[in-house]
Design an enzyme around this catalytic site. Sequence first.
Site, PDB file in Angstrom:
ATOM      1  N   ILE A 381       0.803  -1.230   0.000  1.00 29.31           N
ATOM      2  CA  ILE A 381       0.000   0.000   0.000  1.00 29.31           C
ATOM      3  C   ILE A 381       0.828   1.269   0.000  1.00 29.31           C
ATOM      4  O   ILE A 381       0.274   2.368  -0.043  1.00 29.31           O
ATOM      5  CB  ILE A 381      -0.968   0.034   1.200  1.00 29.31           C
ATOM      6  CG1 ILE A 381      -0.208  -0.127   2.529  1.00 29.31           C
ATOM      7  CG2 ILE A 381      -2.044  -1.027   1.062  1.00 29.31           C
ATOM      8  CD1 ILE A 381      -1.088  -0.007   3.768  1.00 29.31           C
ATOM      9  N   GLY A 384       7.762   3.904   3.106  1.00 30.64           N
ATOM     10  CA  GLY A 384       8.098   4.807   4.201  1.00 30.64           C
ATOM     11  C   GLY A 384       9.568   5.145   4.180  1.00 30.64           C
ATOM     12  O   GLY A 384      10.260   4.917   3.182  1.00 30.64           O
ATOM     13  N   ASP A 510      10.245  15.388   8.271  1.00 32.89           N
ATOM     14  CA  ASP A 510       9.730  14.902   6.990  1.00 32.89           C
ATOM     15  C   ASP A 510       8.213  15.067   6.909  1.00 32.89           C
ATOM     16  O   ASP A 510       7.489  14.162   6.500  1.00 32.89           O
ATOM     17  CB  ASP A 510      10.117  13.436   6.785  1.00 32.89           C
ATOM     18  CG  ASP A 510      10.102  13.027   5.309  1.00 32.89           C
ATOM     19  OD1 ASP A 510      10.133  13.933   4.443  1.00 32.89           O
ATOM     20  OD2 ASP A 510      10.070  11.818   5.020  1.00 32.89           O
TER      21      ASP A 510
END
Length: 684
Positions: A381, A384, A510
């Site tokens: 999905i 990271g 981030d």
Amino acid sequence: MTQTPSPFALLFAAVISQLLPFSVVVVVTGLGSASTIAISYGSNTVCGVLAGETNQRVECYKGGRAIAVEPNISFALLSGGRDFFCGLKSDGVMFLCWDGSSFVPKRVYFNSSAGLRDLSVGDDHVCGVENVTGVAKCWYRGEDESKRGSFVAPNGVKFASITSGRGFSCGVLMDDIKSVRCWGNSSIGLDIEKQFRNVSMLSLVAGDSHVCGLNVTGYLVCNGRNDSGQLDVPKGSSGYGFEFDGLAMGVNHSCAIRSVNGTVVCWGGNAGFELEGNGVGELSFESIVAGVNITCGLTTRNLSVVCWGPGSNRTMGDLPLQKIIPGQCVQGSCSCGVRQNSRAMRRQRSGTSSKHGDRAEEFSLSQLANATNNFSLENRIGSGSFGTVYKGKLFDGREVAIKRGDISLKLKKLQDKENAFQSELAFLSRLHHKHLVGFVGFCEEKEERLLVYEFMKNGALYDHLHLKENIDKASSILNSWKVRIKIALDAARGIEYLHSYAVPPIIHRDIKSSNILLDANWTARVSDFGLSLMGPESEDEYMVTKAAGTVGYMDPEYYELNVLTVKSDVYSFGVVLLELLTGKRAILKNEDEEGPPINMAEFIAEKISVGELERILDPRVGLPDKKEMEAVELLAYMALHCVNLEGRERPSMNDIVANLERALALCDDSHGSISSISISIGSE
């Protein structure tokens, strides 16, 4: 009150106790907090929860031999008292106590609807903490009935964790302050509570008459009696906190595990715990417990128990027990075999007791492979900071997102992967907020590194703003100005928590739309802490560190000067606000195909500043109606301030939250004007 460090947050701190019938008879004190080792000092018995078996059963050492203790069921934690020890069943619904001489079990507590998550045995009393409510319950097992009433825990008080000494118990409250409360029939407890006043603690471990623990900044604090220097904590070498790990407190000595390498340092005890020359000082330990004048530890090398101290006049060597589980497992939720390198994870977990009493779970690789159909392409999905994210379904039906570190990385990048994994594990385990991604657990197995999160049903904000299937105006609930402002506010609250309420503050580094996830209720949560750093205590301070982040979102000051502040996150969040306004990506293609890409923040900020806001709004949402226009204008000017090239001119996250709250309220209120409400920004 003294300081010292330890990375992430304490842990199974010690069962302040003692043991065994060696050549020198030792008086010991089985006091402290729950662990996977417990000692009944009156019966000279040491017990542990076994690793590598179907059930996490208990085995004890007494009289020179190992004894299998009934019943043969799985236990999570043990804690020992004067003539008895107790064990909390893995599901938390029951705890048993055993006489340290006959080992006959007696069920003290059973409640299938109100399980316990912590257990602490003092000299002759037992206390536990209810899993859901955080309320402490205590039982007195001594013969002096006049003392029974003294061991009633404070009424209506919720605890994150508890620990017990001789005649008293103390706990860390489950509140924003994380203050300390003590009770019992000993005045020592009340004195210790007074000494901890105004100190916010992550955890505590009790000795006979003193208590030590980590405060919220990671420094070791000790209070109580100091007859033999047991409070005189040696100063850590780094000076940054979280330098020490597991703790053990005896009658007049204290010991701690150095987090950097797992070795042990002791103080107090009239210099009777010097580790030079006996081989113990070179060993790495998972956890430690202490008695009157003896300390025992669970070794990292083979999960055996080793003991030392003046009570034996020599190093006792490995006890003849089977391998002991190095940290708490919940039955069915983790691989409870031999787990090397678990100390780092336990440090994260030590400070993880949130207001809901959450605990990180450890999974085996096979469990997570089964949950994701062997990490199939269909379950993938996203990605990271250090790997690929898969949707999974655990054995108990929970839907989760599993981030798997890239196992194909070249050797030179392996350390980066490991750093990102450890960083995210550290932060997720100590952070709990409704607008941060929910953390479930982790897996460390050989070269594999995986993190497990709550599954965010509605995916990433980035997907709703930029994927082709969301181009159509009616395709997403996000195509509403009120919903977009609400999502901005949710994310801002999560970042505000990191900057203003986490101790020490955390800089995410981030922030971007792909790291803002949406749960089943469309509540936004900030995710991915792989690049995060503990920041300075003040917004006026900065850190010098190599720039890291994502192009288009990175603070220009940080990128050019390597100077990092919380205002670097503010810039990145400003880019997200502009994405919400315009529907455009952070980096735009140049209309001149041969020209360089365009930084969206610079381009859009210029449009807003010259009064062309309506021209750049996302056409999928359309022009705001009359009552929404003021809210959208407030959002736009907030974003404009956030992406200011000078960090000191940017608002704080507190200011941003306040203004977004006003913007959301304006969506339902047609009164006022942009000029009359103005933007609230505290200047630096």
